[in-house]
Motif scaffolding. Structure first.
Motif, mmCIF file in Angstrom:
data_model
loop_
_atom_site.group_PDB
_atom_site.id
_atom_site.type_symbol
_atom_site.label_atom_id
_atom_site.label_comp_id
_atom_site.label_asym_id
_atom_site.label_seq_id
_atom_site.Cartn_x
_atom_site.Cartn_y
_atom_site.Cartn_z
ATOM 1 N N LEU A 47 0.826 -1.202 0.000
ATOM 2 C CA LEU A 47 0.000 0.000 0.000
ATOM 3 C C LEU A 47 0.862 1.254 0.000
ATOM 4 O O LEU A 47 0.596 2.210 -0.745
ATOM 5 C CB LEU A 47 -0.932 -0.011 1.216
ATOM 6 N N LEU A 48 1.921 1.271 0.809
ATOM 7 C CA LEU A 48 2.768 2.462 0.885
ATOM 8 C C LEU A 48 3.557 2.655 -0.411
ATOM 9 O O LEU A 48 3.646 3.775 -0.934
ATOM 10 C CB LEU A 48 3.722 2.361 2.079
ATOM 11 N N VAL A 49 4.126 1.578 -0.956
ATOM 12 C CA VAL A 49 4.886 1.700 -2.201
ATOM 13 C C VAL A 49 3.974 2.138 -3.347
ATOM 14 O O VAL A 49 4.349 2.978 -4.175
ATOM 15 C CB VAL A 49 5.604 0.374 -2.537
ATOM 16 N N ASP A 50 2.771 1.580 -3.393
ATOM 17 C CA ASP A 50 1.818 1.984 -4.427
ATOM 18 C C ASP A 50 1.437 3.457 -4.285
ATOM 19 O O ASP A 50 1.240 4.168 -5.286
ATOM 20 C CB ASP A 50 0.563 1.119 -4.366
ATOM 21 N N THR A 51 1.334 3.916 -3.053
ATOM 22 C CA THR A 51 1.023 5.337 -2.810
ATOM 23 C C THR A 51 2.177 6.216 -3.270
ATOM 24 O O THR A 51 1.956 7.266 -3.888
ATOM 25 C CB THR A 51 0.724 5.565 -1.318
ATOM 26 N N TYR A 52 3.400 5.798 -2.981
ATOM 27 C CA TYR A 52 4.563 6.544 -3.474
ATOM 28 C C TYR A 52 4.543 6.622 -5.000
ATOM 29 O O TYR A 52 4.873 7.655 -5.596
ATOM 30 C CB TYR A 52 5.862 5.881 -3.011
ATOM 31 N N LYS A 91 3.971 10.776 -9.600
ATOM 32 C CA LYS A 91 3.498 11.366 -10.851
ATOM 33 C C LYS A 91 3.452 12.894 -10.763
ATOM 34 O O LYS A 91 3.496 13.586 -11.777
ATOM 35 C CB LYS A 91 2.103 10.827 -11.184
ATOM 36 N N THR A 92 3.372 13.391 -9.533
ATOM 37 C CA THR A 92 3.303 14.842 -9.305
ATOM 38 C C THR A 92 4.666 15.428 -8.988
ATOM 39 O O THR A 92 5.051 16.471 -9.514
ATOM 40 C CB THR A 92 2.327 15.135 -8.144
ATOM 41 N N HIS A 93 5.393 14.778 -8.096
ATOM 42 C CA HIS A 93 6.739 15.225 -7.747
ATOM 43 C C HIS A 93 7.567 14.035 -7.263
ATOM 44 O O HIS A 93 7.018 13.006 -6.872
ATOM 45 C CB HIS A 93 6.710 16.336 -6.686
ATOM 46 N N SER A 94 8.881 14.193 -7.274
ATOM 47 C CA SER A 94 9.785 13.081 -6.994
ATOM 48 C C SER A 94 9.734 12.643 -5.533
ATOM 49 O O SER A 94 9.969 13.449 -4.624
ATOM 50 C CB SER A 94 11.219 13.477 -7.349
ATOM 51 N N VAL A 95 9.438 11.372 -5.321
ATOM 52 C CA VAL A 95 9.525 10.833 -3.960
ATOM 53 C C VAL A 95 10.966 10.443 -3.642
ATOM 54 O O VAL A 95 11.351 10.361 -2.476
ATOM 55 C CB VAL A 95 8.579 9.628 -3.765
ATOM 56 N N ARG A 135 13.780 11.375 -0.189
ATOM 57 C CA ARG A 135 14.285 10.189 0.530
ATOM 58 C C ARG A 135 13.134 9.422 1.181
ATOM 59 O O ARG A 135 13.238 8.961 2.334
ATOM 60 C CB ARG A 135 15.342 10.546 1.582
ATOM 61 N N SER A 136 12.028 9.310 0.444
ATOM 62 C CA SER A 136 10.858 8.599 0.961
ATOM 63 C C SER A 136 11.256 7.202 1.427
ATOM 64 O O SER A 136 12.098 6.531 0.820
ATOM 65 C CB SER A 136 9.791 8.509 -0.126
ATOM 66 N N SER A 137 10.618 6.760 2.504
ATOM 67 C CA SER A 137 11.106 5.575 3.201
ATOM 68 C C SER A 137 9.963 4.671 3.651
ATOM 69 O O SER A 137 8.806 5.081 3.717
ATOM 70 C CB SER A 137 11.925 6.023 4.423
ATOM 71 N N ILE A 138 10.329 3.426 3.932
ATOM 72 C CA ILE A 138 9.417 2.469 4.564
ATOM 73 C C ILE A 138 10.090 2.010 5.850
ATOM 74 O O ILE A 138 11.246 1.570 5.832
ATOM 75 C CB ILE A 138 9.154 1.240 3.677
ATOM 76 N N THR A 139 9.379 2.096 6.948
ATOM 77 C CA THR A 139 9.948 1.695 8.234
ATOM 78 C C THR A 139 9.537 0.267 8.582
ATOM 79 O O THR A 139 8.359 -0.084 8.486
ATOM 80 C CB THR A 139 9.505 2.673 9.335
ATOM 81 N N ARG A 145 12.695 1.125 -8.419
ATOM 82 C CA ARG A 145 12.428 2.043 -9.524
ATOM 83 C C ARG A 145 12.149 3.464 -9.041
ATOM 84 O O ARG A 145 12.575 4.443 -9.659
ATOM 85 C CB ARG A 145 11.241 1.525 -10.338
ATOM 86 N N LEU A 146 11.467 3.579 -7.899
ATOM 87 C CA LEU A 146 11.077 4.893 -7.370
ATOM 88 C C LEU A 146 12.162 5.528 -6.502
ATOM 89 O O LEU A 146 12.082 6.724 -6.188
ATOM 90 C CB LEU A 146 9.794 4.758 -6.540
#
Length: 571
Positions: free
Chosen positions: A377-382, A387-391, A395-399, A414-415
């Motif tokens: 769910l989190l990766v899909d949200t990223y 599509k709007t701005h770079s995640v 440094r978008s992350s998963i804990t 990829r992201l």
């Protein structure tokens, strides 16, 4: 002389060494630089808190001046300071302020501890015990409501393990929870019931208000300061020079600021601020705006707010992580619903709102995401927000990211999504998890090999919650034990590794706690490796982690720790 110096500077003829001799030269060592090529060297020169030279003994010693301190390493191994991507210093430092909490390995240990607290309390006082995980108890289950009633008939008792808790009868009564109790319609929480419809005492992702108070000593501001300082010194003793508080408040950041101002902050602090994810949106939005507006979000190598943290699902240690397939009926976890897949705490729409707002500000968004459904769910949200701005730029992350499907790994790669993972959980909890999920489902548990192969940046953390002491703590924050676990995939009391195909090499294990964490924590330009221009965060150890006997790695002793060229620990 001034004219000559100026002329040489203008012509580029005067070396840096001639301008300023180093403060410190460490020489005749085995220096594991952890640079991209994993090169080795013999000596390092430090000036003004930064590394000004790395090379062979003769060339670096040739830089020494009258005031240069020389330290002969006598062949011992020098490395970059280590980093922990996930700790909770506020609670960890204070948990034993009132009294020492023993290690508990059985239900009998739990009940004995609660009995001792009853004796130290008055009837009606609230007694609570936090973070004794059932996966680590010999019986692999919660204490029952009846067992809690037996040892504390006149005291409300809460046995809490992260997001879930077992209550005794008096605690349920004071919370107003009976067979007719109804949770709010949209709440992700659960009140487990028996075959007759009576509450078993087990609550999922739910902390009710109990009309009783715990009678314990209250720490002063000075107490918090001193105990936090002591904790950080213990971090230094195992080689940690940078840590990330992954669920912080402004009150806690004020304490870090005070430590820094007084020269008592012996680690570099990276901070993820706690956000009330499921409040009404105006309140959540305001909380994010307050974080974005904080001066502490400005770049700093000492103390910086790097992002925000929310909780997307429950815990694997408590039976509430959000899974793609049903958990399966389990007496240990108190699961009776064959379709139960865990707890999703944040709706998909709200999650997207959160990710969009935080990443648009340039801050790192991360969410506690343990189960493979939560990770997906989190990766899909990223992917949607990207599509709007770079995640990637944020440094978008998963804990945690303990269970991760191959498709989620590929998408994270990829992201450019990073992972904040705790290898020690495999060692501490692999036995129970394998017993419950079976070998096939455990294939996707902490799949580090696939992450490294696809160049996903994974940082090593501990999720240190309670107690000072790198092995006695909940969870252990000894990074050498974390490395050993990632390399061997060995779990306590299991004869075989947990899917050895997911293991990583010694170099990769070191990168979990050095270069990878430096990138994850937005410090890669200044830390993570021993290279010219970087901060002199260094550790001297009693063995070479790259070639010592593998099973000796957890016993690695740190002999000396430097933060910015200053000694913060010496054995």
């Amino acid at each position: 002389m001034r004219i000559a110096t100026a002329l040489c500077l203008s012509l580029g003829l005067l070396s840096e060494a001639a301008l300023a001799a180093p403060d410190l030269i460490l020489h005749h060592g085995r220096i594991v630089t952890m640079d991209e090529a994993l090169s080795f060297s013999e000596a390092v020169a430090v000036e003004g808190g930064r590394i000004i030279a790395v090379g062979d003994n003769d060339s670096v010693l040739g830089l020494k001046g009258e005031r240069t301190e020389l330290l002969d390493l006598k062949g011992k191994t020098l490395m970059p300071g280590l980093m922990d991507s996930h700790v909770h210093p506020g609670s960890a430092a204070m948990i034993e302020f009132d009294h020492e909490i023993p290690t508990m390995e059985t239900i009998a240990d739990v009940l004995a501890y609660l009995t001792s607290r009853v004796k130290a309390s008055k009837p009606g006082d609230l007694i609570s015990l936090r973070q004794v995980f059932i996966t680590r108890l010999e019986e692999k289950r919660y204490p029952t409501r009846a067992e809690l009633d037996l040892v504390a008939p006149e005291n409300p008792v809460v046995f809490s393990t992260g997001p879930d808790a077992m209550l005794n009868s008096l605690a349920l009564k004071l919370a107003g929870i009976d067979r007719n109790y109804q949770l709010p319609k949209e709440s992700p929480a659960r009140v487990e019931s028996d075959a007759k419809g009576e509450p078993t005492g087990l609550l999922r992702s739910f902390s009710p208000k109990i009309a009783a108070k715990a009678v314990t000593r209250s720490p002063t501001e000075a107490d918090r300061y001193e105990r936090t300082q002591a904790l950080f010194r213990d971090y230094n003793s195992v080689g940690l020079t940078t840590v990330a508080d992954r669920d912080c408040s402004f009150g806690q950041t004020a304490l870090y600021e005070k430590l820094h101002q007084n020269g008592d902050l012996s680690v570099r602090m990276r901070v993820s601020m706690s956000i009330p994810a499921m409040s009404l949106w105006p309140a959540t939005q305001k909380a994010i705006e307050e974080v974005v507006a904080s001066p502490l979000t400005q770049p700093s190598t000492d103390l910086q707010i790097i992002g925000t943290k929310v909780y997307l699902d429950g815990g694997m240690l408590t039976g509430s992580s959000f899974m793609t397939e049903p958990w399966g009926i389990s007496e240990a976890y108190g699961i009776s619903d064959p379709e139960y897949r865990g707890v999703q705490k944040i709706s998909a729409d709200r999650l997207k709102q959160l990710v969009e707002m935080v990443t648009a500000s340039g801050l790192q968004f991360t969410a506690h995401s343990v189960g493979d459904a939560a990770v997906k769910l989190l990766v899909d949200t990223y992917e949607e927000v990207n599509k709007t701005h770079s995640v990637r730029d944020a440094r978008s992350s998963i804990t945690h990211c303990n269970f991760m499907q191959p498709e989620s790994i590929a998408k994270a790669a990829r992201l450019g999504v990073c992972i904040d993972l705790q290898p020690i959980w495999l060692h501490m909890d692999g036995l129970t998890l394998t017993g419950h999920f079976g070998q096939e489902r455990m294939k996707i548990f902490q799949p580090l090999r696939a992450c490294f192969d696809q160049k996903v940046i994974v940082g090593g953390g501990s999720d240190h919650m309670q107690k000072i002491g790198s092995f006695r703590s909940v969870n252990p924050y000894n990074p050498w034990l974390g490395m050993w676990t990632a390399i061997t995939r060995k779990a306590g009391k299991l004869n075989e590794p947990v899917h050895a195909e997911n293991a990583i090499t010694r170099e990769e294990a070191l990168r979990l706690y050095t270069t990878n964490n430096a990138y994850l924590l937005k410090l890669e330009k200044d830390t993570g490796s021993i290279e010219k221009g970087k901060l002199a965060d260094l550790i001297l150890v009693d063995r070479d982690p790259l070639d010592c006997p593998l099973d000796d790695l957890p016993q690695t002793q740190v002999l000396k720790t430097w933060l910015g060229g200053k000694v913060v620990f010496s054995r």
